[in-house]
Design a protein around this motif. Sequence first.
Motif, PDB file in Angstrom:
ATOM      1  N   LEU A 152       0.826  -1.208   0.000  1.00 16.54           N
ATOM      2  CA  LEU A 152       0.000   0.000   0.000  1.00 16.54           C
ATOM      3  C   LEU A 152       0.858   1.254   0.000  1.00 16.54           C
ATOM      4  N   THR A 153       1.895   1.234   0.809  1.00 15.44           N
ATOM      5  CA  THR A 153       2.792   2.400   0.902  1.00 15.44           C
ATOM      6  C   THR A 153       3.464   2.645  -0.447  1.00 15.44           C
ATOM      7  N   THR A 154       3.931   1.586  -1.083  1.00 12.14           N
ATOM      8  CA  THR A 154       4.588   1.712  -2.385  1.00 12.14           C
ATOM      9  C   THR A 154       3.600   2.208  -3.444  1.00 12.14           C
ATOM     10  N   ALA A 155       2.387   1.669  -3.417  1.00  6.39           N
ATOM     11  CA  ALA A 155       1.375   2.054  -4.415  1.00  6.39           C
ATOM     12  C   ALA A 155       0.925   3.497  -4.254  1.00  6.39           C
ATOM     13  N   LEU A 156       0.926   4.004  -3.037  1.00  3.67           N
ATOM     14  CA  LEU A 156       0.433   5.362  -2.780  1.00  3.67           C
ATOM     15  C   LEU A 156       1.512   6.424  -2.876  1.00  3.67           C
TER      16      LEU A 156
END
Length: 157
Positions: A152-156
């Motif tokens: 999630l952190t990478t995608a956001l």
Amino acid sequence: MKYTEWLTRTGLLLALTLVIQMLGFPPFVTGPLVNMMLFTTVHLVGWLGASLVGGVTPWIALMRGILPPPLAPMIPFIIAGNIILVSVYYFMLGRNNYLGIGLAALLKFAVLSSGVRFLVELPPKIAQLMQVPQLLTALAGGFLALILVRLLTTALE
């Protein structure tokens, strides 16, 4: 985070957790996924939101038949175990997430195991569901949450 944003995120995370419960997977799949959502909720909305999710999900599991009716007397212990899980993990967040997962899972297991050993009388096969499998599902859920939060952190970003 503003209150409306926190409330919206918490509601969405609760809804996702309930969807996981209602998909009808076997307990060895549902357990880790629900625990994953508890750990993930700590990351995304903090202790209070995760505690709310952990307090609601056992009731829904009972109403949906995911939690066998003989385990109904264990609901207060399941809620307490979930709140302890998210509390310990929240306290350890950023310090040592792996140790936090281990301690949180161990303390949740201790609450549930103590409940069936000393306070709630259940048939032995049902009581076993609240012991070692709970430790394993909490550990698995914690490590799955680390992967999910990283994704999630990478995608956001």
